[in-house]
Scaffold this active site. Structure first.
Site, PDB file in Angstrom:
ATOM      1  CB  CYS A 102      -0.940  -0.005   1.192  1.00  0.00           C
ATOM      2  SG  CYS A 102      -2.055  -1.422   1.157  1.00  0.00           S
TER       3      CYS A 102
ATOM      4  CG  HIS B 242      -3.451   3.187   1.981  1.00  0.00           C
ATOM      5  ND1 HIS B 242      -3.733   2.780   0.696  1.00  0.00           N
ATOM      6  CD2 HIS B 242      -3.561   2.079   2.766  1.00  0.00           C
ATOM      7  CE1 HIS B 242      -3.986   1.489   0.705  1.00  0.00           C
ATOM      8  NE2 HIS B 242      -3.895   1.037   1.946  1.00  0.00           N
TER       9      HIS B 242
ATOM     10  CG  ASN C 105      -6.547  -1.054   0.410  1.00  0.00           C
ATOM     11  OD1 ASN C 105      -5.808  -0.547  -0.434  1.00  0.00           O
ATOM     12  ND2 ASN C 105      -6.097  -1.566   1.541  1.00  0.00           N
TER      13      ASN C 105
HETATM   14  N1  COA Z   1     -18.656  -9.663   7.520  1.00  0.00           N
HETATM   15  C1  COA Z   1     -19.104  -9.989   8.724  1.00  0.00           C
HETATM   16  N2  COA Z   1     -18.305 -10.267   9.754  1.00  0.00           N
HETATM   17  C2  COA Z   1     -16.976 -10.201   9.548  1.00  0.00           C
HETATM   18  C3  COA Z   1     -16.443  -9.870   8.307  1.00  0.00           C
HETATM   19  C4  COA Z   1     -17.327  -9.609   7.262  1.00  0.00           C
HETATM   20  N3  COA Z   1     -16.931  -9.289   6.039  1.00  0.00           N
HETATM   21  N4  COA Z   1     -15.102  -9.873   8.399  1.00  0.00           N
HETATM   22  C5  COA Z   1     -14.795 -10.185   9.663  1.00  0.00           C
HETATM   23  N5  COA Z   1     -15.932 -10.385  10.365  1.00  0.00           N
HETATM   24  C6  COA Z   1     -16.081 -10.764  11.756  1.00  0.00           C
HETATM   25  C7  COA Z   1     -14.821 -11.364  12.328  1.00  0.00           C
HETATM   26  O1  COA Z   1     -14.776 -12.737  11.987  1.00  0.00           O
HETATM   27  C8  COA Z   1     -14.991 -11.111  13.804  1.00  0.00           C
HETATM   28  O2  COA Z   1     -15.804 -12.137  14.314  1.00  0.00           O
HETATM   29  P1  COA Z   1     -15.396 -12.896  15.670  1.00  0.00           P
HETATM   30  O3  COA Z   1     -15.308 -11.791  16.696  1.00  0.00           O
HETATM   31  O4  COA Z   1     -16.509 -13.843  15.858  1.00  0.00           O
HETATM   32  O5  COA Z   1     -14.062 -13.499  15.355  1.00  0.00           O
HETATM   33  C9  COA Z   1     -15.822  -9.833  13.865  1.00  0.00           C
HETATM   34  O6  COA Z   1     -16.312  -9.617  12.544  1.00  0.00           O
HETATM   35  C10 COA Z   1     -15.045  -8.591  14.297  1.00  0.00           C
HETATM   36  O7  COA Z   1     -13.751  -8.632  13.781  1.00  0.00           O
HETATM   37  P2  COA Z   1     -12.712  -7.483  14.045  1.00  0.00           P
HETATM   38  O8  COA Z   1     -11.407  -7.905  13.462  1.00  0.00           O
HETATM   39  O9  COA Z   1     -12.743  -7.040  15.447  1.00  0.00           O
HETATM   40  O10 COA Z   1     -13.376  -6.294  13.214  1.00  0.00           O
HETATM   41  P3  COA Z   1     -12.781  -4.888  12.970  1.00  0.00           P
HETATM   42  O11 COA Z   1     -13.730  -3.883  13.457  1.00  0.00           O
HETATM   43  O12 COA Z   1     -11.342  -4.776  13.384  1.00  0.00           O
HETATM   44  O13 COA Z   1     -12.780  -4.824  11.384  1.00  0.00           O
HETATM   45  C11 COA Z   1     -11.276  -5.041   9.540  1.00  0.00           C
HETATM   46  C12 COA Z   1     -12.045  -5.767  10.621  1.00  0.00           C
HETATM   47  C13 COA Z   1     -10.507  -6.074   8.714  1.00  0.00           C
HETATM   48  C14 COA Z   1     -12.280  -4.320   8.665  1.00  0.00           C
HETATM   49  C15 COA Z   1     -10.294  -4.019  10.181  1.00  0.00           C
HETATM   50  O14 COA Z   1      -9.555  -4.640  11.178  1.00  0.00           O
HETATM   51  C16 COA Z   1      -9.377  -3.387   9.194  1.00  0.00           C
HETATM   52  O15 COA Z   1      -9.797  -2.651   8.317  1.00  0.00           O
HETATM   53  N6  COA Z   1      -8.045  -3.592   9.341  1.00  0.00           N
HETATM   54  C17 COA Z   1      -7.084  -3.016   8.434  1.00  0.00           C
HETATM   55  C18 COA Z   1      -6.908  -3.950   7.314  1.00  0.00           C
HETATM   56  C19 COA Z   1      -6.408  -3.298   6.062  1.00  0.00           C
HETATM   57  O16 COA Z   1      -6.986  -2.381   5.573  1.00  0.00           O
HETATM   58  N7  COA Z   1      -5.356  -3.825   5.496  1.00  0.00           N
HETATM   59  C20 COA Z   1      -4.887  -3.420   4.217  1.00  0.00           C
HETATM   60  C21 COA Z   1      -3.522  -2.876   4.212  1.00  0.00           C
HETATM   61  S1  COA Z   1      -3.364  -1.327   4.971  1.00  0.00           S
END
Ligand code: COA
Length: 329
Positions: free
Chosen positions: A112, A252, A282
């Site tokens: 990224c 980003h 993204n």
């Molecule tokens: N739909 C429904 N539920 C989902 C899901 C989806 N698409 N993806 C994940 N979940 C679930 C998880 O399994 C988790 O369930 P559990 O608690 O039973 O394990 C729950 O939602 C919450 O997960 P959590 O990781 O706490 O959610 P979050 O608020 O952190 O959001 C991301 C998850 C991935 C959106 C977030 O962490 C994120 O954006 N991280 C940065 C990732 C990124 O952008 N990377 C790219 C490079 S910079």
């Protein structure tokens, strides 16, 4: 002598993949995706719109806008982690397609942060005096490395490309300063394991789904907010500026909450922040040049404006670049 951005361009495939479409592929809801990430839809390539195709479209528009002949291009740098193939480089494929017969070029892999690192490399080449016209691109076909059975990752990414023409500045505009970082100890949190020399492609790597992107979203989230906010703050401070002086913060686009948390740490108002994650998700190295091009086309940038470009990505890699906006098409 500073390097300045004299033109911008972006290419987004026409095919739209909405959150509702993803509801049919994985166990998720539109509402979950929108509220947790800010994404409503993303673009996905079709009919051969691979990374070099998108980069070529961007390059041709940059040439058209600036009136520069392809033979005048000195260097082409492509930030990408989804090249058409491991080699030859996407930069070579683009160089051939646009007939930049006097250019050399290379791909730069920083996920990224790919465009940010490529822009820094290009800017330093211009500053050296050795090169006058450089095309810097961020282009990704993320759909080629996503597992559309994994709800944790497939909802987050889209395909797209953007780019800029870099030339020597005539006045005090241009790329003023940068702070860029890598920390390989974060490598396990976001990666695609197979296809390289460690795990060459085999039936086993395919069966174990090692050719897909994998990530620990929560870990990446925390580091991203810290990395983008702290590097932006530091580059502003060392130039005697603060958030108040910024016309636009172009971060980003990984997650709307990451963007807002970083902007809040810099004390920015909503109108100082560029957000287009709702439409494109993204696009990895594509997000920043697509954002710059969006900002130019919507009249959000004018000469003399201070702009921060900031990113965080796999590696880990991150950083910020401070720009004084010049005359840009
Ligand atoms: N739909 C429904 N539920 C989902 C899901 C989806 N698409 N993806 C994940 N979940 C679930 C998880 O399994 C988790 O369930 P559990 O608690 O039973 O394990 C729950 O939602 C919450 O997960 P959590 O990781 O706490 O959610 P979050 O608020 O952190 O959001 C991301 C998850 C991935 C959106 C977030 O962490 C994120 O954006 N991280 C940065 C990732 C990124 O952008 N990377 C790219 C490079 S910079």
């Amino acid at each position: 002598m500073r390097a300045t951005i004299t033109a911008t361009s972006r290419f987004l495939p026409e095919k739209v993949l909405t959150n509702s479409d993803l509801e049919k592929l994985v166990d998720t809801t539109s509402e979950w995706i929108l509220s947790r990430t800010g994404i409503s839809e993303r673009r996905i390539v079709e009919n051969g719109e691979v990374t070099s195709h998108m980069g070529t479209k961007v390059s041709l528009e940059l040439l058209e806008k600036t009136g520069i002949d392809p033979s005048e291009i000195d260097v082409i740098i492509v930030g990408t982690i989804t090249p058409d193939m491991i080699f030859p480089s996407t930069a070579c494929l683009i160089q051939n397609k646009i007939k930049a017969v006097n250019a050399w070029g290379f791909d730069l892999s920083a996920a990224c942060s790919g465009f940010l690192f490529a822009l820094e490399a290009g800017a330093k080449m211009i500053e050296s005096g050795a090169y006058k016209k450089i095309i810097v691109i961020g282009a990704e076909t993320m759909s080629s490395i996503l597992n559309y059975e994994d709800r944790n990752t497939c909802i987050l990414f889209g395909d797209g490309a953007g780019g800029v023409m870099l030339e020597p500045a005539k006045g005090d505009e241009g790329i003023i300063d940068s702070l860029l970082y890598s920390d390989g100890s974060g490598g396990d949190f976001l990666k695609m394991e197979a296809g390289g020399s460690l795990h060459p492609a085999s039936i086993d790597t395919v069966e174990k789904r090692m050719h897909f992107l994998q990530q620990n979203g929560r870990k990446v989230y925390k580091f991203a907010v810290k990395g983008m906010a702290e590097s932006s703050q530091a580059v502003l401070q060392r130039n005697n500026l603060s958030g108040k002086d910024l016309s636009l913060f172009i971060p980003h686009q990984a997650n709307r909450r990451i963007i807002e948390a970083s902007a809040e740490r810099l004390g920015l108002r909503q109108d100082q922040i560029l957000i287009n994650i709702d439409r494109y998700a993204n696009t990895t190295a594509g997000t920043i040049p697509i954002g710059i091009s969006d900002a130019v086309d919507s009249g959000r940038l004018k000469q003399g404006d201070y702009v921060i470009l900031t990113a965080f990505g796999a590696g880990f890699t991150w950083g910020s670049i401070l720009v004084r906006w010049g005359n840009c098409k």
